[in-house]
Write an enzyme that holds these catalytic residues in place. Structure first.
Site, short mmCIF file in Angstrom:
data_model
loop_
_atom_site.label_atom_id
_atom_site.label_comp_id
_atom_site.label_asym_id
_atom_site.label_seq_id
_atom_site.Cartn_x
_atom_site.Cartn_y
_atom_site.Cartn_z
N ASP A 165 0.84 -1.20 0.00
CA ASP A 165 0.00 0.00 0.00
C ASP A 165 0.88 1.25 0.00
O ASP A 165 2.09 1.19 0.29
CB ASP A 165 -0.94 0.00 1.21
CG ASP A 165 -0.19 0.09 2.53
OD1 ASP A 165 0.71 -0.74 2.75
OD2 ASP A 165 -0.48 1.00 3.34
N GLU A 208 -0.07 -0.73 5.77
CA GLU A 208 0.95 -0.21 6.68
C GLU A 208 0.83 1.29 6.88
O GLU A 208 1.00 1.80 7.97
CB GLU A 208 2.34 -0.58 6.15
CG GLU A 208 3.48 -0.30 7.12
CD GLU A 208 4.03 1.12 7.03
OE1 GLU A 208 4.75 1.54 7.96
OE2 GLU A 208 3.73 1.82 6.04
#
Length: 446
Positions: free
Chosen positions: A79, A141
């Site tokens: 991400d 994250e």
């Protein structure tokens, strides 16, 4: 490198932003591409870990080639941060664009370059590295998720002898760097209410207590005249590793040339082995809407970064206690503790660290430097709790000048190439050193 560059461009073109308000489909698309690339690289077991309210985690496993071979866990995330104000970008943030020596796109350094470095290492070994491999590729994250606390609940899955956290990189391009510490972080809210509602500053100013003035006096006690944190009990130690030059830091932080830097001591001490307190938010009347009135209420949100080894609850308590002790003009403050996260300091000197130093020198042609970082990677502590005896290594393809989380993020292909070499050399060196360090089997007395 040609194939790795093409795969990096494919991955960086996906706007895999796992923040609320952003579509989930690109996050899933990035997940699926990572799974496909790992399988093509020879990872025999690739699984999906689903947790509540969290983007899927990719988990891969390559068994050790021999019973006495070590196992290395590799961590990264697919991400990315939101692009922010796209008018500040020189090219569309999710269109990978060539720049001198590299590529520009959101997330292309943080952290997709490091995922591609793992891929390059696996391709070099044709999916059969000299150690066992466990791959953990997170999908949320940047925003944070329940996965941070998951590894200790399933320690067998994350058991390893060493782990590589490739979510950062070098101090500067061309300088191989091991990060050995992460500062902890916490947030604290402080507020003041003095009047039931605003009152005319001409009629009441001078005697009626101004809430904003009270708050500003309290905030001013957090630092001394040099800009050093003045809160008692926050740990600060000299920094012995490498750090930026003042000129590098000014450029990175975009400090105006005619302004001084805050604090005293080395930059490493101010940035990594000492505390920092930042006012990250302030609630008060805006200038454009300001009325000639005494302010009845004001509030500030503080971010504290503290020494990697200081207990997070202790650090937060020191800041809270300091603020509660302040009574500007005899007026008390309301102080509310917020979230806190621990720092991390890696153990050095073991076989994995020896192997990493050799590998980094092989890849870059120069001795590795040691740094810390003021940022945080919450999952590191979760992984360390799941595998408490494992050595933790933090290095990767990013560099401090790559504009991560900022407009025009970029990665240099030379750093990516050297990281692939370093990853492969690390596994080779670690496998040999690990076996050499193991006691010889007992001889049969017959």
């Amino acid at each position: 490198m040609e194939g790795l560059r093409a795969d990096l461009e494919r991955l960086a073109a996906i706007p895999s932003i796992a923040f609320p308000g952003h579509p989930a489909e690109p996050v899933q698309e990035a997940h699926d591409l990572v799974v496909s690339l790992l399988r093509e690289a020879g990872v025999p077991t690739v699984e999906r870990i689903d947790l509540p309210g969290t983007a899927p985690v990719v988990y891969g496993d390559i068994p050790p080639p021999e019973p006495d071979a070590p196992t290395v866990l590799l961590y990264g995330h697919y991400d990315v941060q939101p692009a922010g104000d796209e008018s500040l970008w020189l090219s569309p943030p999710f269109v990978p664009t060539p720049v001198p020596g590299g590529l520009r796109a959101r997330g292309i350094a943080d952290d997709k370059s490091n995922l591609i470095a793992y891929l390059g290492m696996l391709r070099l070994y044709e999916g059969r590295p000299p150690v066992g491999i466990k791959l953990v590729v997170e999908g949320q994250e940047e925003y944070g998720s329940v996965f941070d606390a998951f590894p200790p609940t399933d320690p067998a899955r994350f058991a390893c002898d060493a782990m590589v956290i490739a979510d950062l990189g070098n101090l500067r391009p061309g300088t191989p760097t091991l990060t050995t510490g992460l500062r902890g972080a916490c947030e604290v809210m402080v507020e003041v209410r003095t009047l039931a509602e605003p009152r005319h500053s001409g009629e009441f100013g001078g005697a009626a207590p101004d809430a904003l003035l009270v708050l500003l006096h309290a905030l001013a006690t957090l630092h001394d005249a040099r800009g050093d944190v003045a809160v008692p009990g926050l740990r600060r130690e000299p920094w012995e590793g490498t750090t930026y030059t003042d000129e590098e830091f000014r450029d990175l932080a975009s400090v105006h040339d005619d302004l001084p830097l805050l604090g005293s001591g080395s930059l490493g001490e101010r940035l990594w082995s000492g505390p920092a307190i930042t006012v990250i938010g302030l609630d008060a009347p805006g200038v454009e809407q300001a009325a000639s009135a005494v302010v009845p209420y004001a509030r500030a949100k503080l971010n504290l970064r503290f020494h990697p080894l200081q207990d997070p609850h202790e650090a937060r308590e020191r800041l809270v206690d300091h603020l509660l002790a302040q009574r500007p003009f005899g007026i008390p403050l309301t102080v509310t503790p917020g979230d806190t996260g621990p720092g991390f300091e890696a153990r050095t000197g073991g076989p994995a660290y020896r192997a990493a130093l050799t590998a980094l020198k092989e890849a870059w042609g120069t001795e590795a430097s040691y740094v810390a970082t003021g940022g945080s990677i919450p999952l590191v502590n979760g992984l360390a709790k799941a595998a408490p005896e494992a050595e933790v290594l933090l290095f990767g393809a990013q560099d401090s000048m790559c504009n991560l989380h900022a407009p025009n993020e970029r990665v240099l292909l030379s750093e990516l190439r050297n990281t692939v070499v370093a990853m492969a050399a690390f596994l080779r060196e670690y496998a040999a050193d690990y076996r050499a360090a193991r006691p010889a089997p007992a001889q049969d007395p017959r």
